[in-house]
Write a protein that holds these residues in place. Sequence first.
Motif, PDB file in Angstrom:
ATOM      1  N   PRO A   1      -3.915   8.638  11.556  1.00 34.82           N
ATOM      2  CA  PRO A   1      -3.599   9.781  10.693  1.00 34.82           C
ATOM      3  C   PRO A   1      -4.859  10.573  10.342  1.00 34.82           C
ATOM      4  CG  PRO A   1      -3.195   7.677   9.560  1.00 34.82           C
ATOM      5  CD  PRO A   1      -3.938   7.383  10.816  1.00 34.82           C
TER       6      PRO A   1
ATOM      7  N   VAL B   1      -3.684 -12.279   3.215  1.00 37.13           N
ATOM      8  CA  VAL B   1      -3.414 -12.487   4.647  1.00 37.13           C
ATOM      9  C   VAL B   1      -4.505 -13.302   5.350  1.00 37.13           C
ATOM     10  CG1 VAL B   1      -4.315 -10.188   5.317  1.00 37.13           C
ATOM     11  CG2 VAL B   1      -2.671 -11.344   6.767  1.00 37.13           C
TER      12      VAL B   1
ATOM     13  N   CYS C   1      -0.674  -2.087   7.865  1.00 36.79           N
ATOM     14  CA  CYS C   1      -1.026  -0.898   7.068  1.00 36.79           C
ATOM     15  C   CYS C   1      -2.128  -1.279   6.085  1.00 36.79           C
ATOM     16  CB  CYS C   1       0.187  -0.392   6.291  1.00 36.79           C
ATOM     17  SG  CYS C   1       1.475   0.284   7.319  1.00 36.79           S
TER      18      CYS C   1
ATOM     19  N   LEU D   1     -11.589  -6.773   6.968  1.00 38.74           N
ATOM     20  CA  LEU D   1     -10.172  -7.002   6.641  1.00 38.74           C
ATOM     21  C   LEU D   1      -9.245  -6.609   7.804  1.00 38.74           C
ATOM     22  CD1 LEU D   1      -7.868  -7.486   4.536  1.00 38.74           C
ATOM     23  CD2 LEU D   1      -8.143  -5.088   3.874  1.00 38.74           C
TER      24      LEU D   1
ATOM     25  N   GLY E   1       0.825  -1.211   0.000  1.00 38.87           N
ATOM     26  CA  GLY E   1       0.000   0.000   0.000  1.00 38.87           C
ATOM     27  C   GLY E   1       0.859   1.260   0.000  1.00 38.87           C
ATOM     28  N   LYS E   2       0.161   2.383  -0.063  1.00 42.24           N
ATOM     29  CA  LYS E   2       0.878   3.663  -0.187  1.00 42.24           C
ATOM     30  C   LYS E   2       1.597   4.046   1.105  1.00 42.24           C
ATOM     31  CE  LYS E   2      -2.097   5.701  -3.687  1.00 42.24           C
ATOM     32  NZ  LYS E   2      -3.245   6.607  -3.824  1.00 42.24           N
ATOM     33  N   THR E   3       1.180   3.482   2.231  1.00 38.71           N
ATOM     34  CA  THR E   3       1.916   3.723   3.487  1.00 38.71           C
ATOM     35  C   THR E   3       2.850   2.540   3.766  1.00 38.71           C
ATOM     36  OG1 THR E   3      -0.079   4.800   4.303  1.00 38.71           O
ATOM     37  CG2 THR E   3       1.650   4.384   5.909  1.00 38.71           C
TER      38      THR E   3
ATOM     39  N   THR F   1      -7.472   5.489  11.805  1.00 38.31           N
ATOM     40  CA  THR F   1      -7.878   6.795  11.290  1.00 38.31           C
ATOM     41  C   THR F   1      -8.327   7.718  12.420  1.00 38.31           C
ATOM     42  OG1 THR F   1      -9.675   7.897  10.118  1.00 38.31           O
ATOM     43  CG2 THR F   1     -10.035   5.612  10.649  1.00 38.31           C
TER      44      THR F   1
ATOM     45  N   HIS G   1      -8.896  -0.917   2.905  1.00 38.80           N
ATOM     46  CA  HIS G   1      -9.774  -1.378   1.824  1.00 38.80           C
ATOM     47  C   HIS G   1      -9.420  -0.628   0.541  1.00 38.80           C
ATOM     48  CE1 HIS G   1     -12.642  -3.514   4.551  1.00 38.80           C
ATOM     49  NE2 HIS G   1     -11.944  -2.800   5.412  1.00 38.80           N
TER      50      HIS G   1
ATOM     51  N   ASN H   1     -12.421  -0.172  10.723  1.00 37.57           N
ATOM     52  CA  ASN H   1     -11.378   0.528  11.490  1.00 37.57           C
ATOM     53  C   ASN H   1     -11.763   0.611  12.965  1.00 37.57           C
ATOM     54  OD1 ASN H   1      -9.224   1.206   9.742  1.00 37.57           O
ATOM     55  ND2 ASN H   1     -10.445   2.783   8.768  1.00 37.57           N
TER      56      ASN H   1
HETATM   57  N1  NAP Z   1      -7.413   7.849   2.844  1.00 33.14           N
HETATM   58  C1  NAP Z   1      -7.298   8.600   3.922  1.00 33.14           C
HETATM   59  O1  NAP Z   1      -7.300   9.843   3.866  1.00 33.14           O
HETATM   60  C2  NAP Z   1      -7.122   7.939   5.265  1.00 33.14           C
HETATM   61  C3  NAP Z   1      -7.026   8.742   6.377  1.00 33.14           C
HETATM   62  C4  NAP Z   1      -6.760   8.160   7.603  1.00 33.14           C
HETATM   63  C5  NAP Z   1      -6.612   6.781   7.691  1.00 33.14           C
HETATM   64  N2  NAP Z   1      -6.749   5.985   6.595  1.00 33.14           N
HETATM   65  C6  NAP Z   1      -6.556   4.546   6.752  1.00 33.14           C
HETATM   66  O2  NAP Z   1      -5.248   4.209   6.300  1.00 33.14           O
HETATM   67  C7  NAP Z   1      -5.180   2.833   5.968  1.00 33.14           C
HETATM   68  C8  NAP Z   1      -4.308   2.547   4.752  1.00 33.14           C
HETATM   69  O3  NAP Z   1      -4.075   3.652   3.946  1.00 33.14           O
HETATM   70  P1  NAP Z   1      -3.224   3.549   2.571  1.00 33.14           P
HETATM   71  O4  NAP Z   1      -3.631   4.717   1.752  1.00 33.14           O
HETATM   72  O5  NAP Z   1      -1.791   3.329   2.873  1.00 33.14           O
HETATM   73  O6  NAP Z   1      -3.826   2.198   1.943  1.00 33.14           O
HETATM   74  P2  NAP Z   1      -3.646   1.564   0.468  1.00 33.14           P
HETATM   75  O7  NAP Z   1      -2.595   2.264  -0.306  1.00 33.14           O
HETATM   76  O8  NAP Z   1      -5.008   1.459  -0.132  1.00 33.14           O
HETATM   77  O9  NAP Z   1      -3.099   0.101   0.834  1.00 33.14           O
HETATM   78  C9  NAP Z   1      -3.950  -0.881   1.290  1.00 33.14           C
HETATM   79  C10 NAP Z   1      -3.174  -2.165   1.508  1.00 33.14           C
HETATM   80  O10 NAP Z   1      -4.096  -3.169   1.943  1.00 33.14           O
HETATM   81  C11 NAP Z   1      -3.979  -4.307   1.081  1.00 33.14           C
HETATM   82  N3  NAP Z   1      -5.280  -4.950   0.899  1.00 33.14           N
HETATM   83  C12 NAP Z   1      -6.431  -4.372   0.479  1.00 33.14           C
HETATM   84  N4  NAP Z   1      -7.416  -5.283   0.419  1.00 33.14           N
HETATM   85  C13 NAP Z   1      -6.864  -6.475   0.804  1.00 33.14           C
HETATM   86  C14 NAP Z   1      -7.362  -7.794   0.949  1.00 33.14           C
HETATM   87  N5  NAP Z   1      -8.637  -8.077   0.698  1.00 33.14           N
HETATM   88  N6  NAP Z   1      -6.525  -8.767   1.362  1.00 33.14           N
HETATM   89  C15 NAP Z   1      -5.223  -8.482   1.635  1.00 33.14           C
HETATM   90  N7  NAP Z   1      -4.684  -7.243   1.514  1.00 33.14           N
HETATM   91  C16 NAP Z   1      -5.491  -6.256   1.112  1.00 33.14           C
HETATM   92  C17 NAP Z   1      -3.483  -3.765  -0.234  1.00 33.14           C
HETATM   93  O11 NAP Z   1      -2.882  -4.827  -0.953  1.00 33.14           O
HETATM   94  P3  NAP Z   1      -2.889  -4.925  -2.576  1.00 33.14           P
HETATM   95  O12 NAP Z   1      -1.715  -4.097  -3.020  1.00 33.14           O
HETATM   96  O13 NAP Z   1      -2.737  -6.367  -2.825  1.00 33.14           O
HETATM   97  O14 NAP Z   1      -4.226  -4.348  -3.018  1.00 33.14           O
HETATM   98  C18 NAP Z   1      -2.493  -2.705   0.241  1.00 33.14           C
HETATM   99  O15 NAP Z   1      -1.264  -3.293   0.589  1.00 33.14           O
HETATM  100  C19 NAP Z   1      -6.627   2.382   5.850  1.00 33.14           C
HETATM  101  O16 NAP Z   1      -6.949   1.568   6.980  1.00 33.14           O
HETATM  102  C20 NAP Z   1      -7.438   3.672   5.918  1.00 33.14           C
HETATM  103  O17 NAP Z   1      -8.681   3.498   6.541  1.00 33.14           O
HETATM  104  C21 NAP Z   1      -6.984   6.545   5.385  1.00 33.14           C
END
Ligand code: NAP
Length: 241
Positions: free
Chosen positions: A178, A54, A75, A92, A10-12, A120, A78, A153
Motif C-alpha cells: 500500500p 506470535v 497484517c 517482527l 491492527g487497523k488493517t 509497503t 510495528h 519490511n
Molecule cells: N502507515 C503507513 O502509511 C503505511 C504505509 C504502507 C505500509 N504500511 C505497513 O502496513 C503494516 C500495518 O499497518 P497497520 O496500520 O494496519 O498496522 P497497525 O494498526 O499498527 O497494526 C499492527 C498490528 O501488529 C501487531 N503487533 C505489533 N507489534 C507486535 C508484536 N511485537 N508482537 C505481536 N504483534 C504485534 C499489533 O498488535 P497489538 O494490537 O497487540 O498491538 C497489530 O495487530 C505495517 O507493516 C506497515 O509497515 C504502513
Amino acid sequence: MTILVVGATGKTGRPLVEQLLGKNYKVRVIVRSSHNLPAEVLENPNTTVIEASVLDLTDEEMAEHVMDCDAVVSCLGHVPNLKGIFGGPRKLCTDATRRLCNAIEKNRPPKPVKFILMNTVGVQNPDLGEKRAWFERGLLTLLRHTLPPQRDNETAAEHLHSTVGKENKHVEWCIVRPDSLIDAEVSQYDIKESPVTGLFTGRPTTRSNVAQFMTELIEDAELWSTWKFQMPVIMNSKSLS
Ligand SMILES: NC(=O)c1ccc[n+]([C@@H]2O[C@H](COP(=O)([O-])OP(=O)(O)OC[C@H]3O[C@@H](n4cnc5c(N)ncnc54)[C@H](OP(=O)(O)O)[C@@H]3O)[C@@H](O)[C@H]2O)c1
C-alpha cells in the motif's frame, strides 16, 4: 475455507477479519490480547482466537495453528511509537513470515497455502528493476539504516521472494504494497505492478481497501494467479477530500 490472520487487532487486520467473517469463512487469529478485538468478531462462531504473542509460539504450536488453513495473512506492523519502532522485536514481520512459512511447509499441505504479506510501497520488487529518483533512493537507504521497521519490511519481502521462492510446493505468496495508509470506508482502488508515483506524490490507500483486495486474493482463483509471486501496489483511485 479457513484463514489465519496475524496482526488481526491492527487497523488493517480488523477490517480484514470482519470482511472474511462476513463471507462465512472460518478465521483464526493470533492476538496478543483478545480485548483488542471487537465483540462481533469474538462472538462469531467462525472465529478462533489464539491469545499469544506470535513470535513466542513454539514451532509445534505454529504448525498446529496453520494446519488446514487455505490462506495465511500477515497484517503485522510495528506499533508507531518509540518503543514499537526502536525496541524489539525489530524483525517482527520477517520472523513471523519466516516462521509461519516454515510451519506451513512442515505440515506438507496437499495443496499450496496462500501467504499474503502486508508490506509497503517503500519496498522494491527486485524482479522488475523498479526505478526511483536519486533523492528517493537516498531517502530509502537512510530509512533502511535508521528505521528498523523499513528494514524489517524489506527483509520480510526478501524472505518470500528469495527463500520461499516461486517453486515452493507448499507456499504461494503475494506481497501487497500500500501507499500511505488512511482510514475510511471501502472505495475504488487501483492495483499496479509497480509504483506509478513518487514517494511524496503518491495517492493514499484506505486500509479497508487493502483488506478488500486481500479478501479477493483469497477467494478469486483468477486474481490470485494474476498476482501470486508478485508485489502489487495498491492505492485509492481518487484522493478522498
Ligand atoms: N502507515 C503507513 O502509511 C503505511 C504505509 C504502507 C505500509 N504500511 C505497513 O502496513 C503494516 C500495518 O499497518 P497497520 O496500520 O494496519 O498496522 P497497525 O494498526 O499498527 O497494526 C499492527 C498490528 O501488529 C501487531 N503487533 C505489533 N507489534 C507486535 C508484536 N511485537 N508482537 C505481536 N504483534 C504485534 C499489533 O498488535 P497489538 O494490537 O497487540 O498491538 C497489530 O495487530 C505495517 O507493516 C506497515 O509497515 C504502513
